[in-house]
Write a protein that holds these residues in place. Structure first.
Motif, PDB file in Angstrom:
ATOM      1  N   THR A 287      -2.556 -33.138  89.038  1.00  0.00           N
ATOM      2  CA  THR A 287      -1.201 -32.786  88.629  1.00  0.00           C
ATOM      3  C   THR A 287      -1.205 -31.321  88.230  1.00  0.00           C
ATOM      4  OG1 THR A 287      -0.704 -35.019  87.830  1.00  0.00           O
ATOM      5  CG2 THR A 287       0.653 -33.223  86.972  1.00  0.00           C
ATOM      6  N   PHE A 288      -0.198 -30.581  88.706  1.00  0.00           N
ATOM      7  CA  PHE A 288      -0.110 -29.148  88.422  1.00  0.00           C
ATOM      8  C   PHE A 288       1.142 -28.864  87.604  1.00  0.00           C
ATOM      9  CE2 PHE A 288      -2.353 -29.746  92.427  1.00  0.00           C
ATOM     10  CZ  PHE A 288      -3.548 -29.096  92.157  1.00  0.00           C
TER      11      PHE A 288
ATOM     12  N   PRO B  20      11.633 -36.644  95.482  1.00  0.00           N
ATOM     13  CA  PRO B  20      10.461 -36.960  94.663  1.00  0.00           C
ATOM     14  C   PRO B  20      10.725 -38.111  93.697  1.00  0.00           C
ATOM     15  CG  PRO B  20      10.895 -34.601  94.686  1.00  0.00           C
ATOM     16  CD  PRO B  20      12.090 -35.254  95.296  1.00  0.00           C
ATOM     17  N   ILE B  21       9.653 -38.760  93.276  1.00  0.00           N
ATOM     18  CA  ILE B  21       9.732 -39.814  92.270  1.00  0.00           C
ATOM     19  C   ILE B  21       9.363 -39.237  90.911  1.00  0.00           C
ATOM     20  CG2 ILE B  21       8.742 -41.994  91.469  1.00  0.00           C
ATOM     21  CD1 ILE B  21       8.215 -42.740  94.370  1.00  0.00           C
TER      22      ILE B  21
ATOM     23  N   VAL C 214       7.250 -28.178  84.589  1.00  0.00           N
ATOM     24  CA  VAL C 214       7.211 -29.589  84.963  1.00  0.00           C
ATOM     25  C   VAL C 214       5.930 -29.839  85.755  1.00  0.00           C
ATOM     26  CG1 VAL C 214       8.394 -29.339  87.199  1.00  0.00           C
ATOM     27  CG2 VAL C 214       8.651 -31.470  85.889  1.00  0.00           C
ATOM     28  N   GLY C 215       5.478 -31.079  85.765  1.00  0.00           N
ATOM     29  CA  GLY C 215       4.310 -31.437  86.557  1.00  0.00           C
ATOM     30  C   GLY C 215       4.708 -31.814  87.977  1.00  0.00           C
ATOM     31  N   VAL C 216       3.870 -31.468  88.940  1.00  0.00           N
ATOM     32  CA  VAL C 216       4.087 -31.859  90.337  1.00  0.00           C
ATOM     33  C   VAL C 216       2.761 -32.320  90.930  1.00  0.00           C
ATOM     34  CG1 VAL C 216       6.124 -30.450  90.832  1.00  0.00           C
ATOM     35  CG2 VAL C 216       3.843 -29.445  91.060  1.00  0.00           C
TER      36      VAL C 216
ATOM     37  N   THR D   6       6.010 -35.834  85.582  1.00  0.00           N
ATOM     38  CA  THR D   6       5.521 -35.392  86.891  1.00  0.00           C
ATOM     39  C   THR D   6       6.502 -35.798  87.976  1.00  0.00           C
ATOM     40  OG1 THR D   6       3.211 -35.566  86.192  1.00  0.00           O
ATOM     41  CG2 THR D   6       3.641 -35.610  88.559  1.00  0.00           C
ATOM     42  N   LEU D   7       6.688 -34.917  88.937  1.00  0.00           N
ATOM     43  CA  LEU D   7       7.463 -35.231  90.129  1.00  0.00           C
ATOM     44  C   LEU D   7       6.481 -35.441  91.279  1.00  0.00           C
ATOM     45  CD1 LEU D   7      10.380 -32.699  89.677  1.00  0.00           C
ATOM     46  CD2 LEU D   7      10.489 -35.194  89.461  1.00  0.00           C
TER      47      LEU D   7
END
Length: 206
Positions: A98-99, A139-140, A119-121, A66-67
């Motif tokens: 989380t998407f 982003p982390i 990817v997750g964001v 996830t970002l």
């Protein structure tokens, strides 16, 4: 040995936030609280930290990382979002969701699902996270702090330091945080599919 940071949950101390971000910029791996339990965090392009997260959590290459983003402007640089999906996401963020979405070229290939290129964001509702992302300027890279064999994610800073002191560079403690992981909504195939029920109400996506 991991450094331990006691950060105010509402008004994070800028000096401490700057120190934590320097650890990330120097290639470090941190444990930090979100609005849905603790997560492991690193700088987005840090290959070594990505491998360390895989080892700590024993993840395979199909795991969605996830970002963690500051806002929609940042999120929009990382994933492809059409108008309908944008409205659906905006209605529940910031929050414990989380998407999973198709990634843009801004995301390092090694972070992507090998087949779907997704990817997750997420945009957490947490002042400490917002301060970290703002100071970092990007982003982390993040993953829920759920250890192999555990049924629940870790939620206590001192417990995390005791168990993972030898594999982390910092533990960020900001008091109580969420006790459940995020609700995960997968938009990979163009429609919403709830793949994990967590802290966020999944009702509007079902």
């Amino acid at each position: 040995m991991a450094r331990y940071f006691d950060v105010h949950p509402v008004d994070p101390q800028p000096r401490l936030i700057a120190q934590i971000v320097r650890i990330l910029q120097d290639g470090g791996l941190i444990a930090y609280p979100t609005d849905s339990c603790y997560a492991l965090g690193a700088q987005m392009g840090n290959r070594d930290a990505l491998d360390r997260i895989r080892q700590i959590r024993r993840l395979n290459d199909k795991h969605h990382f996830t970002l963690v983003c500051r806002d929609f402007a940042q999120l929009g640089q990382l994933v492809n979002v059409d108008n309908d999906v944008f409205r659906a996401i905006k209605g529940v963020t910031p929050g414990p969701y989380t998407f999973i979405l198709p990634a843009t070229r801004e995301v390092p290939r090694r972070m992507l699902h090998p087949k779907k290129k997704t990817v997750g964001v997420r945009i957490p509702d947490n002042n400490v996270v917002r301060s970290l992302v703002a100071e970092l300027g990007e982003p982390i890279l993040s993953s829920t702090l759920l250890l192999p064999g555990d049924e629940d994610p870790l939620i206590d800073g001192w417990d995390i330091k005791e168990r993972l002191d030898h594999v982390l560079d910092a533990v960020v403690d900001a008091g109580d945080c969420g006790t459940e992981p995020t609700t995960v909504v997968d938009f990979s195939d163009g429609y919403a599919e709830v793949t994990r029920r967590g802290a966020g109400d999944p009702g509007r996506f079902e």
